[in-house]
Design a protein around this motif. Sequence first.
Motif, PDB file in Angstrom:
ATOM      1  N   ASP A 124       0.840  -1.194   0.000  1.00  0.00           N
ATOM      2  CA  ASP A 124       0.000   0.000   0.000  1.00  0.00           C
ATOM      3  C   ASP A 124       0.875   1.243   0.000  1.00  0.00           C
ATOM      4  N   ASP A 125       0.248   2.401   0.045  1.00  0.00           N
ATOM      5  CA  ASP A 125       0.979   3.668  -0.057  1.00  0.00           C
ATOM      6  C   ASP A 125       1.575   4.066   1.291  1.00  0.00           C
ATOM      7  N   THR A 126       2.445   3.239   1.806  1.00  0.00           N
ATOM      8  CA  THR A 126       3.076   3.490   3.094  1.00  0.00           C
ATOM      9  C   THR A 126       4.130   4.588   2.964  1.00  0.00           C
ATOM     10  N   LEU A 127       4.192   5.429   3.973  1.00  0.00           N
ATOM     11  CA  LEU A 127       5.196   6.481   4.048  1.00  0.00           C
ATOM     12  C   LEU A 127       6.018   6.280   5.315  1.00  0.00           C
ATOM     13  N   VAL A 128       7.314   6.457   5.210  1.00  0.00           N
ATOM     14  CA  VAL A 128       8.200   6.408   6.373  1.00  0.00           C
ATOM     15  C   VAL A 128       8.491   7.847   6.785  1.00  0.00           C
ATOM     16  N   GLU A 129       8.156   8.182   8.034  1.00  0.00           N
ATOM     17  CA  GLU A 129       8.328   9.550   8.516  1.00  0.00           C
ATOM     18  C   GLU A 129       9.671   9.680   9.226  1.00  0.00           C
ATOM     19  N   ALA A 130      10.555  10.495   8.635  1.00  0.00           N
ATOM     20  CA  ALA A 130      11.895  10.716   9.178  1.00  0.00           C
ATOM     21  C   ALA A 130      11.993  12.127   9.732  1.00  0.00           C
ATOM     22  N   HIS A 131      12.536  12.244  10.938  1.00  0.00           N
ATOM     23  CA  HIS A 131      12.702  13.537  11.593  1.00  0.00           C
ATOM     24  C   HIS A 131      14.191  13.847  11.785  1.00  0.00           C
ATOM     25  N   SER A 132      14.507  15.125  11.748  1.00  0.00           N
ATOM     26  CA  SER A 132      15.818  15.622  12.132  1.00  0.00           C
ATOM     27  C   SER A 132      15.637  17.027  12.678  1.00  0.00           C
ATOM     28  N   ILE A 133      16.713  17.624  13.151  1.00  0.00           N
ATOM     29  CA  ILE A 133      16.587  18.999  13.620  1.00  0.00           C
ATOM     30  C   ILE A 133      16.294  19.937  12.455  1.00  0.00           C
ATOM     31  N   ARG A 134      16.459  19.451  11.213  1.00  0.00           N
ATOM     32  CA  ARG A 134      16.169  20.268  10.031  1.00  0.00           C
ATOM     33  C   ARG A 134      14.696  20.236   9.642  1.00  0.00           C
ATOM     34  N   GLY A 135      13.944  19.241  10.137  1.00  0.00           N
ATOM     35  CA  GLY A 135      12.541  19.146   9.773  1.00  0.00           C
ATOM     36  C   GLY A 135      12.090  17.710   9.616  1.00  0.00           C
ATOM     37  N   VAL A 136      10.986  17.541   8.885  1.00  0.00           N
ATOM     38  CA  VAL A 136      10.333  16.237   8.726  1.00  0.00           C
ATOM     39  C   VAL A 136      10.269  15.876   7.250  1.00  0.00           C
ATOM     40  N   ARG A 137      10.572  14.616   6.947  1.00  0.00           N
ATOM     41  CA  ARG A 137      10.401  14.080   5.596  1.00  0.00           C
ATOM     42  C   ARG A 137       9.497  12.861   5.654  1.00  0.00           C
ATOM     43  N   ARG A 138       8.642  12.697   4.652  1.00  0.00           N
ATOM     44  CA  ARG A 138       7.856  11.477   4.518  1.00  0.00           C
ATOM     45  C   ARG A 138       8.265  10.796   3.219  1.00  0.00           C
ATOM     46  N   ILE A 139       8.863   9.626   3.361  1.00  0.00           N
ATOM     47  CA  ILE A 139       9.502   8.925   2.249  1.00  0.00           C
ATOM     48  C   ILE A 139       8.620   7.752   1.826  1.00  0.00           C
ATOM     49  N   PRO A 140       8.205   7.672   0.553  1.00  0.00           N
ATOM     50  CA  PRO A 140       7.467   6.482   0.098  1.00  0.00           C
ATOM     51  C   PRO A 140       8.287   5.228   0.377  1.00  0.00           C
ATOM     52  N   VAL A 141       7.630   4.218   0.893  1.00  0.00           N
ATOM     53  CA  VAL A 141       8.375   3.052   1.361  1.00  0.00           C
ATOM     54  C   VAL A 141       9.142   2.382   0.226  1.00  0.00           C
ATOM     55  N   GLY A 142       8.623   2.449  -0.998  1.00  0.00           N
ATOM     56  CA  GLY A 142       9.344   1.864  -2.116  1.00  0.00           C
ATOM     57  C   GLY A 142      10.662   2.542  -2.400  1.00  0.00           C
ATOM     58  N   ASP A 143      10.784   3.798  -1.986  1.00  0.00           N
ATOM     59  CA  ASP A 143      12.033   4.549  -2.176  1.00  0.00           C
ATOM     60  C   ASP A 143      12.937   4.478  -0.949  1.00  0.00           C
ATOM     61  N   PHE A 144      12.430   3.882   0.118  1.00  0.00           N
ATOM     62  CA  PHE A 144      13.163   3.898   1.384  1.00  0.00           C
ATOM     63  C   PHE A 144      14.336   2.918   1.373  1.00  0.00           C
ATOM     64  N   TYR A 145      14.160   1.769   0.698  1.00  0.00           N
ATOM     65  CA  TYR A 145      15.206   0.744   0.677  1.00  0.00           C
ATOM     66  C   TYR A 145      16.172   1.051  -0.471  1.00  0.00           C
ATOM     67  N   THR A 146      17.439   1.229  -0.146  1.00  0.00           N
ATOM     68  CA  THR A 146      18.410   1.625  -1.168  1.00  0.00           C
ATOM     69  C   THR A 146      19.470   0.562  -1.437  1.00  0.00           C
ATOM     70  N   GLY A 147      19.513  -0.485  -0.658  1.00  0.00           N
ATOM     71  CA  GLY A 147      20.490  -1.550  -0.841  1.00  0.00           C
ATOM     72  C   GLY A 147      20.395  -2.530   0.307  1.00  0.00           C
ATOM     73  N   VAL A 148      21.275  -3.523   0.290  1.00  0.00           N
ATOM     74  CA  VAL A 148      21.258  -4.523   1.363  1.00  0.00           C
ATOM     75  C   VAL A 148      21.556  -3.837   2.699  1.00  0.00           C
ATOM     76  N   LYS A 149      20.557  -3.834   3.572  1.00  0.00           N
ATOM     77  CA  LYS A 149      20.657  -3.207   4.894  1.00  0.00           C
ATOM     78  C   LYS A 149      21.017  -1.720   4.799  1.00  0.00           C
ATOM     79  N   ARG A 150      20.544  -1.073   3.730  1.00  0.00           N
ATOM     80  CA  ARG A 150      20.752   0.363   3.587  1.00  0.00           C
ATOM     81  C   ARG A 150      19.412   1.031   3.311  1.00  0.00           C
TER      82      ARG A 150
END
Length: 298
Positions: A124-150
């Motif tokens: 489904d259209d899952t979003l991963v919500e990432a926070h930092s002192i710079r702000g908030v990002r919501r990353i589509p889960v399909g774009d979240f995985y970039t490599g083996v354990k990355r």
Amino acid sequence: MEFLRPATWADALAARARHPDATPICGGTDVMVELNFDRARPAALLDLTRLTELTEWAPEGGHLRVGAGVTYDRIITELGDRLPGLAMAARTVGSPQIRNRGTVGGNLGAASPAGDAHPPLLTDDTLVEAHSIRGVRRIPVGDFYTGVKRNALAPDELIAAFLVPAATGPQQFAKIGTRNAMVIAVTTFAVALHPEQGRVGTGLGSAAPTPRRATAAERFLAADLAATGRWESRAELAPHTVAEFGRLVAEAAAPIDDVRGTAAYRRHALSVLARRTLTWAWTEYRRSGSRSAARKSG
């Protein structure tokens, strides 16, 4: 090794900014294994267990926003009716003790291709919500995985939550392991039917360098169900449709040979799991239609 234990989320983000090489720990079910087997020696541990914000979930804008610290056990007991596919996957994770400690947020952070939570999130259209002192990002889960354990997190970001729509149709999950319980998957597969959108979602695990969808299989099945009128009629699926769906799922994989199984076995197993889970999900969809019709006639 330095041990950081912030009392607030703001403190945690500040600590992450100061120590981008620190390893976050919440449930600890992945991190402690790495430490115990001397596979990792981080410069610092960033303990997030005191942060109640991570243990909360609530509806938000058509999604369920689930904190990164919500455990597998709570996914099963509190969200099983809303996120049935993820709850099915959670039931296959480790032992009861592990499910009481481990979290989907931790699974996302580890980004292992074999993580059990990933395939249901991909359906489904899952979003991963990432926070930092710079702000908030919501990353589509399909774009979240970039490599083996990355994953796609920046060095100063932490996972705060994931957002996923509540199920609008049947969902299924299946896993093959070298034994029945407490085992890393040989391969996993999840499927979700989205009747209102005329759409099908899939997720593959332990079958490629990253968790991934079988997009050709999704498009084929959605088009077949629309062309044959089965979304409306809920008629039984044609055997060739089920077989082709399984073939396309296996074709989407890019597995390897390892100690748990060969690439050929994984492709074969994925085809079988895809056919089984689709059959289970469609049977549930047909039954739900029969119940709706019975209520209307009554």
